[in-house]
Scaffold this active site. Structure first.
Site, PDB file in Angstrom:
ATOM      1  N   THR A 155       0.867  -1.182   0.000  1.00 30.14           N
ATOM      2  CA  THR A 155       0.000   0.000   0.000  1.00 30.14           C
ATOM      3  C   THR A 155       0.900   1.227   0.000  1.00 30.14           C
ATOM      4  O   THR A 155       1.656   1.443   0.957  1.00 30.14           O
ATOM      5  CB  THR A 155      -0.896   0.024   1.262  1.00 30.14           C
ATOM      6  OG1 THR A 155      -1.713  -1.139   1.263  1.00 30.14           O
ATOM      7  CG2 THR A 155      -1.787   1.259   1.268  1.00 30.14           C
ATOM      8  N   LYS A 189      -7.658   1.706  -2.933  1.00 29.81           N
ATOM      9  CA  LYS A 189      -7.298   1.282  -1.565  1.00 29.81           C
ATOM     10  C   LYS A 189      -7.430   2.443  -0.575  1.00 29.81           C
ATOM     11  O   LYS A 189      -8.014   2.296   0.493  1.00 29.81           O
ATOM     12  CB  LYS A 189      -5.860   0.742  -1.587  1.00 29.81           C
ATOM     13  CG  LYS A 189      -5.221   0.527  -0.248  1.00 29.81           C
ATOM     14  CD  LYS A 189      -5.612  -0.773   0.399  1.00 29.81           C
ATOM     15  CE  LYS A 189      -5.053  -0.829   1.814  1.00 29.81           C
ATOM     16  NZ  LYS A 189      -5.461  -2.003   2.528  1.00 29.81           N
ATOM     17  N   LYS A 198      -1.470   5.295   8.589  1.00 30.16           N
ATOM     18  CA  LYS A 198      -0.684   5.382   7.341  1.00 30.16           C
ATOM     19  C   LYS A 198      -1.619   5.597   6.138  1.00 30.16           C
ATOM     20  O   LYS A 198      -1.394   6.483   5.315  1.00 30.16           O
ATOM     21  CB  LYS A 198       0.120   4.085   7.163  1.00 30.16           C
ATOM     22  CG  LYS A 198       0.788   3.973   5.803  1.00 30.16           C
ATOM     23  CD  LYS A 198       1.304   2.562   5.526  1.00 30.16           C
ATOM     24  CE  LYS A 198       1.632   2.418   4.044  1.00 30.16           C
ATOM     25  NZ  LYS A 198       2.028   1.082   3.655  1.00 30.16           N
TER      26      LYS A 198
END
Ligand code: NAD
Length: 295
Positions: A96, A171, A246
């Site tokens: 990611t 995502k 994050k």
């Protein structure tokens, strides 16, 4: 079966590589942490002693790394993937990372005529172990079709989200929804408590009405309401608050870069930042309810 170089054998990468081994792919794995490489070798793969060694005979290279910085270094650095692989190798990055790095690396790969997809996942370590991950894939049609048979051995749902970087875009948008919804579900249960409304009653009503969402029905932050919730095991992760922070920061960086208006996304990032700064970065992200209770 294709020969695969697998780089990044951490919490996610190792079980993903092990699922490819079970499907009879020949895996050569490399991780900076020698113990992780040894675990792959113990599962029937070959442990590489360098990045170049993992890339040498690979027909496909898969990376599962912490963040954009490592992805840029591993692909574009001296002796990196683009310099080490043979012509025709398919490249799959499942880390990611920020959309810009994903697009920069894809462009560099394309410049050397390599097919590449960004294919970040949701489903966490449990999904990686059970091969039930969701892959959100960015890249052209040919690259996607070449990647699909491998992704199907590691996941259950494989979605082509569009061109390079669109897997990462999907995502971070998804996790912005998740972070904000987990906070507001927690807030609702805390408000209900103050109002004298039983948690089970709120669950019975909201899980069947317009307030229902995944944070309520599959991952409820209140213990005892949903069997699979980390709340039932003292918020043991799962998906850590640090990982959620994050992803929320990646979403905020993307929102700034594109001038998108995301006040709830920004608020969610600020709340998780305070939770992580309070020392709870390794707690499951649904543990945010504990922070809100005390805040
Ligand atoms: P991790 O820290 O457990 O694993 C990353 C691995 O990469 C480590 O073993 C590290 O030693 C290795 N590494 C770092 N730099 C390297 C380099 N230059 N060369 C070779 N190896 C290197 O992290 P993780 O939990 O496996 O997550 C990996 C990615 O998946 C992250 O981008 C994360 O955001 C994403 N992700 C994680 C989860 C989760 O629940 N853990 C869920 C969805 C997505």
């Amino acid at each position: 079966m294709a020969k695969v170089g697998f780089i990044g054998l951490g919490n996610m990468g190792l079980p993903m590589a092990q699922n490819l081994l079970k499907a009879d792919f020949a895996i050569t794995g490399f991780d900076l942490n020698a113990q992780a490489t040894e675990k792959l070798a113990a599962s029937g793969g070959r442990g590489a002693n360098s990045l170049a060694d993992a890339c040498k005979d690979a027909e496909v290279v898969i990376t599962m790394l912490p963040a954009g910085e490592q992805v840029r270094e591993v692909y574009l650095g001296d002796g990196g993937v683009l310099a080490a692989v043979a012509f025709g190798t398919l490249l799959i990055d499942s880390s990611t990372i920020d959309v810009k790095t994903a697009r920069d690396v894809a462009q560099a790969a394309q410049g050397q005529a390599f097919a590449m997809v960004d294919a970040p996942v949701s489903g966490g370590v449990a999904g990686a172990e059970a091969a039930t991950l969701t892959f959100m894939v960015g890249g052209d049609d040919d690259a996607f079709e070449r990647a699909r048979p491998l992704l199907e051995k590691m996941g259950k749902t494989i979605v082509h989200a569009g061109g390079p970087g669109n897997g990462q875009a999907a995502k971070i948008c998804n996790n912005m929804i998740l972070g904000a919804s987990m906070i507001v579900v927690s807030e609702a249960f805390l408000l209900a408590e103050k109002l004298g409304l039983d948690a089970q009653k709120l669950f019975d009503i909201s899980s069947k009405s317009s307030g229902q969402c995944w944070s309520m029905t599959s991952y409820c932050p209140v213990p005892g309401l949903v069997p699979t919730s980390p709340a039932n095991r003292d918020y043991k992760a799962g998906f850590t608050a640090a990982m959620m922070l994050k992803d929320l920061k990646l979403a905020q960086a993307a929102a700034r870069a594109t001038h998108a208006t995301t006040p709830l996304g920004a608020g969610a990032a600020a709340v998780y930042e305070r939770f992580v700064e309070s020392g709870d970065g390794s707690v499951d992200f649904s543990g945010i309810i504990r922070y809100l209770r005390g805040a």
